[in-house]
Design a protein around this motif. Structure first.
Motif, PDB file in Angstrom:
ATOM      1  N   THR A  57      24.492  54.436  42.045  1.00 28.26           N
ATOM      2  CA  THR A  57      24.276  53.113  41.447  1.00 28.26           C
ATOM      3  C   THR A  57      22.798  52.845  41.210  1.00 28.26           C
ATOM      4  O   THR A  57      22.386  52.421  40.118  1.00 28.26           O
ATOM      5  CB  THR A  57      24.859  52.026  42.375  1.00 28.26           C
ATOM      6  OG1 THR A  57      26.238  52.294  42.583  1.00 28.26           O
ATOM      7  CG2 THR A  57      24.682  50.646  41.783  1.00 28.26           C
ATOM      8  N   CYS A  61      20.965  52.467  37.602  1.00 24.90           N
ATOM      9  CA  CYS A  61      20.253  51.225  37.250  1.00 24.90           C
ATOM     10  C   CYS A  61      18.826  51.523  36.809  1.00 24.90           C
ATOM     11  O   CYS A  61      18.345  51.000  35.790  1.00 24.90           O
ATOM     12  CB  CYS A  61      20.224  50.276  38.464  1.00 24.90           C
ATOM     13  SG  CYS A  61      21.803  49.520  38.818  1.00 24.90           S
ATOM     14  N   TYR A  64      18.826  53.194  33.371  1.00 28.89           N
ATOM     15  CA  TYR A  64      19.136  52.295  32.255  1.00 28.89           C
ATOM     16  C   TYR A  64      17.974  51.332  31.982  1.00 28.89           C
ATOM     17  O   TYR A  64      17.660  51.051  30.821  1.00 28.89           O
ATOM     18  CB  TYR A  64      20.416  51.505  32.566  1.00 28.89           C
ATOM     19  CG  TYR A  64      20.917  50.755  31.371  1.00 28.89           C
ATOM     20  CD1 TYR A  64      21.536  51.424  30.319  1.00 28.89           C
ATOM     21  CD2 TYR A  64      20.739  49.384  31.259  1.00 28.89           C
ATOM     22  CE1 TYR A  64      21.959  50.755  29.190  1.00 28.89           C
ATOM     23  CE2 TYR A  64      21.172  48.701  30.137  1.00 28.89           C
ATOM     24  CZ  TYR A  64      21.786  49.388  29.110  1.00 28.89           C
ATOM     25  OH  TYR A  64      22.201  48.728  27.995  1.00 28.89           O
ATOM     26  N   LEU A  87      29.224  57.915  37.304  1.00 31.90           N
ATOM     27  CA  LEU A  87      29.583  56.671  38.007  1.00 31.90           C
ATOM     28  C   LEU A  87      31.092  56.566  38.221  1.00 31.90           C
ATOM     29  O   LEU A  87      31.539  56.075  39.264  1.00 31.90           O
ATOM     30  CB  LEU A  87      29.064  55.464  37.228  1.00 31.90           C
ATOM     31  CG  LEU A  87      27.564  55.251  37.419  1.00 31.90           C
ATOM     32  CD1 LEU A  87      27.040  54.239  36.427  1.00 31.90           C
ATOM     33  CD2 LEU A  87      27.262  54.803  38.833  1.00 31.90           C
TER      34      LEU A  87
ATOM     35  N   GLN B  67      27.296  46.864  44.321  1.00 33.48           N
ATOM     36  CA  GLN B  67      27.176  47.596  43.058  1.00 33.48           C
ATOM     37  C   GLN B  67      27.358  46.664  41.865  1.00 33.48           C
ATOM     38  O   GLN B  67      26.595  46.705  40.898  1.00 33.48           O
ATOM     39  CB  GLN B  67      28.223  48.712  43.018  1.00 33.48           C
ATOM     40  CG  GLN B  67      28.067  49.612  41.823  1.00 33.48           C
ATOM     41  CD  GLN B  67      29.312  50.435  41.564  1.00 33.48           C
ATOM     42  OE1 GLN B  67      30.426  49.922  41.667  1.00 33.48           O
ATOM     43  NE2 GLN B  67      29.127  51.691  41.242  1.00 33.48           N
ATOM     44  N   PHE B  71      24.551  45.947  38.917  1.00 34.23           N
ATOM     45  CA  PHE B  71      24.828  46.177  37.489  1.00 34.23           C
ATOM     46  C   PHE B  71      24.708  44.876  36.693  1.00 34.23           C
ATOM     47  O   PHE B  71      24.175  44.863  35.584  1.00 34.23           O
ATOM     48  CB  PHE B  71      26.218  46.780  37.307  1.00 34.23           C
ATOM     49  CG  PHE B  71      26.279  48.247  37.612  1.00 34.23           C
ATOM     50  CD1 PHE B  71      25.183  49.058  37.404  1.00 34.23           C
ATOM     51  CD2 PHE B  71      27.426  48.825  38.106  1.00 34.23           C
ATOM     52  CE1 PHE B  71      25.225  50.417  37.681  1.00 34.23           C
ATOM     53  CE2 PHE B  71      27.481  50.178  38.390  1.00 34.23           C
ATOM     54  CZ  PHE B  71      26.377  50.972  38.179  1.00 34.23           C
ATOM     55  N   THR B  72      25.215  43.796  37.269  1.00 34.85           N
ATOM     56  CA  THR B  72      25.146  42.511  36.559  1.00 34.85           C
ATOM     57  C   THR B  72      23.697  42.116  36.309  1.00 34.85           C
ATOM     58  O   THR B  72      23.330  41.697  35.194  1.00 34.85           O
ATOM     59  CB  THR B  72      25.865  41.429  37.376  1.00 34.85           C
ATOM     60  OG1 THR B  72      27.189  41.868  37.638  1.00 34.85           O
ATOM     61  CG2 THR B  72      25.906  40.115  36.633  1.00 34.85           C
ATOM     62  N   ILE B  75      22.056  44.485  33.594  1.00 35.66           N
ATOM     63  CA  ILE B  75      22.471  44.170  32.221  1.00 35.66           C
ATOM     64  C   ILE B  75      21.898  42.813  31.788  1.00 35.66           C
ATOM     65  O   ILE B  75      21.437  42.654  30.649  1.00 35.66           O
ATOM     66  CB  ILE B  75      24.011  44.157  32.120  1.00 35.66           C
ATOM     67  CG1 ILE B  75      24.582  45.513  32.553  1.00 35.66           C
ATOM     68  CG2 ILE B  75      24.460  43.827  30.700  1.00 35.66           C
ATOM     69  CD1 ILE B  75      24.144  46.679  31.726  1.00 35.66           C
ATOM     70  N   VAL B  96      28.021  50.224  27.864  1.00 36.36           N
ATOM     71  CA  VAL B  96      27.680  49.187  28.847  1.00 36.36           C
ATOM     72  C   VAL B  96      28.941  48.484  29.327  1.00 36.36           C
ATOM     73  O   VAL B  96      29.109  48.217  30.529  1.00 36.36           O
ATOM     74  CB  VAL B  96      26.681  48.192  28.220  1.00 36.36           C
ATOM     75  CG1 VAL B  96      26.445  47.023  29.145  1.00 36.36           C
ATOM     76  CG2 VAL B  96      25.374  48.882  27.915  1.00 36.36           C
ATOM     77  N   LEU B  99      30.669  50.704  31.692  1.00 29.68           N
ATOM     78  CA  LEU B  99      29.969  50.716  32.979  1.00 29.68           C
ATOM     79  C   LEU B  99      30.373  49.512  33.821  1.00 29.68           C
ATOM     80  O   LEU B  99      30.713  49.640  35.013  1.00 29.68           O
ATOM     81  CB  LEU B  99      28.463  50.690  32.721  1.00 29.68           C
ATOM     82  CG  LEU B  99      27.562  50.790  33.936  1.00 29.68           C
ATOM     83  CD1 LEU B  99      27.595  52.189  34.502  1.00 29.68           C
ATOM     84  CD2 LEU B  99      26.146  50.410  33.585  1.00 29.68           C
ATOM     85  N   LEU B 100      30.339  48.326  33.218  1.00 30.56           N
ATOM     86  CA  LEU B 100      30.733  47.123  33.959  1.00 30.56           C
ATOM     87  C   LEU B 100      32.213  47.180  34.328  1.00 30.56           C
ATOM     88  O   LEU B 100      32.613  46.701  35.396  1.00 30.56           O
ATOM     89  CB  LEU B 100      30.434  45.878  33.121  1.00 30.56           C
ATOM     90  CG  LEU B 100      28.947  45.545  32.992  1.00 30.56           C
ATOM     91  CD1 LEU B 100      28.744  44.369  32.043  1.00 30.56           C
ATOM     92  CD2 LEU B 100      28.343  45.223  34.340  1.00 30.56           C
ATOM     93  N   SER B 103      32.615  49.359  37.397  1.00 29.66           N
ATOM     94  CA  SER B 103      32.160  48.651  38.585  1.00 29.66           C
ATOM     95  C   SER B 103      33.171  47.588  39.020  1.00 29.66           C
ATOM     96  O   SER B 103      33.511  47.479  40.205  1.00 29.66           O
ATOM     97  CB  SER B 103      30.806  48.012  38.291  1.00 29.66           C
ATOM     98  OG  SER B 103      30.341  47.341  39.416  1.00 29.66           O
TER      99      SER B 103
END
Lengths: 109, 218
Positions: A57, A61, A64, A87, B67, B71-72, B75, B96, B99-100, B103
């Motif tokens: 993760t 991150c 990206y 992932l 996680q 990610f939130t 983005i 994207v 990806l979300l 998660s």
């Protein structure tokens, strides 16, 4: 100052205040992270599935954010298929380990 | 409608801009309220408590929540950066969204697995519970020590009572023995008296035989 410019400033302030708040509360342990990398039900041992998910993760991150910083065309950069595989696999390992732990606990009981 | 020049620049007062300013004011107040309720509300009345933001039901931190939070934020920062650059919302690429989705799916499946294990849903003891348990243990330990002391004292008292009882029995036996010895001594004295009387009679008879016969004849 146009309304859109004002709105951008407001949202910028709110977003960074929220991030700073959560980061501060995590660092000062007001949002506890105890047990983040531990098995929940087997005596609190370190869980390899959780460790690899955390590493994947954080790496994704960072990668990206670097892509976003390098982006010049004004578009949100896409996530490469390789990162999605990494992932997806990492999350699958985490979920399977969790399910295995549940199954072995039930068998033990 | 006209224009006003302020410290923040020129403000247009046409209806569209006015609606925009009202929306800005509303959203600004909303954002400010959230920050204030997180930071400055009294602890017992805090309406936005972030303490359990990353916690499972049992009180331990959840990796999938962490996680999803990371990610939130990543983005959100990225979208905001592009909005700042271009002044317009960018398209969200499929990668994207995937990806979300990964998660969020991990979070949902993990939650389902957690809720299927009743023992993992039991909350861990809070620090207050630990303090109360330690106090109860200390109290129980002091009570146990007091009970041990009382038992030791009772044992000593029982020993003393047994010794006293044995002494009493010994004294009674000794008095009985003394009485028996005295009784024997009295018997011996009577025997000695009888022997002495008999010896005197014999002696008297040997020194005066006639008197003795006369006496016996009378």
């Amino acid at each position: 100052m146009t309304p859109s410019r004002l709105l951008i400033l407001e949202m910028q302030g709110f977003l960074f205040l929220m991030m700073a708040t959560i980061a501060w509360k995590i660092l000062t342990r007001r949002i506890p992270l105890s047990g983040l990398l531990m098995h929940k039900d087997s005596g609190g041992n370190l869980s390899p599935g959780r460790v690899q998910l955390l590493l994947a993760t954080i790496t994704a991150c960072g990668s990206y954010l670097a892509e976003v910083a390098k982006s010049t065309d004004g578009k949100l950069p896409d996530v490469s298929a390789n990162w999605l595989y990494v992932l997806g696999g990492s999350s699958s390992i985490y979920v399977l380990e969790k399910a295995w732990s549940m199954w072995s606990n039930r068998k033990g009981n | 409608m006209g224009q006003a020049v302020t410290a923040l620049g020129t403000i247009n007062w046409d209806p569209t801009s006015l609606a925009g300013y009202v929306a800005c004011f509303f959203l600004g107040m909303l954002a400010l309220s959230i920050i204030v309720l997180i930071w400055w509300a009294p602890p017992h009345k805090r309406q936005i408590d972030l303490t359990h933001l990353l916690n499972e039901v049992n009180g331990q931190a959840s990796m999938s929540r962490f996680q999803l939070l990371l990610f939130t934020f990543v983005i959100a920062i990225s979208v905001f950066e592009l909005v700042m650059k271009n002044g317009a919302l960018p398209d969200i690429p499929e990668g994207v969204l995937t990806l979300l989705g990964i998660s969020a799916t991990t979070y949902a499946v993990g939650k389902g697995i957690s809720y299927s294990q009743p023992q993992t849903l039991e909350p861990d003891p809070t620090p207050e519970d630990v303090i109360r348990a330690e106090q109860a243990a200390a109290t129980a330990q002091s009570h146990a020590a007091a009970a041990q002391q009382a038992a030791a004292a009772a044992g000593q008292a029982a020993t003393t009572a047994r010794v006293a009882q044995a002494t009493t029995v010994g004294a009674a036996v000794a008095s009985q023995v003394s009485a028996a010895v005295a009784k024997d001594a009295a018997v011996d004295a009577n025997v000695a008296k009888d022997v002495s009387v008999a010896a005197a009679t014999i002696a008297d008879a040997s020194t005066n035989p006639t008197g003795g016969s006369n006496a016996s004849g009378e």
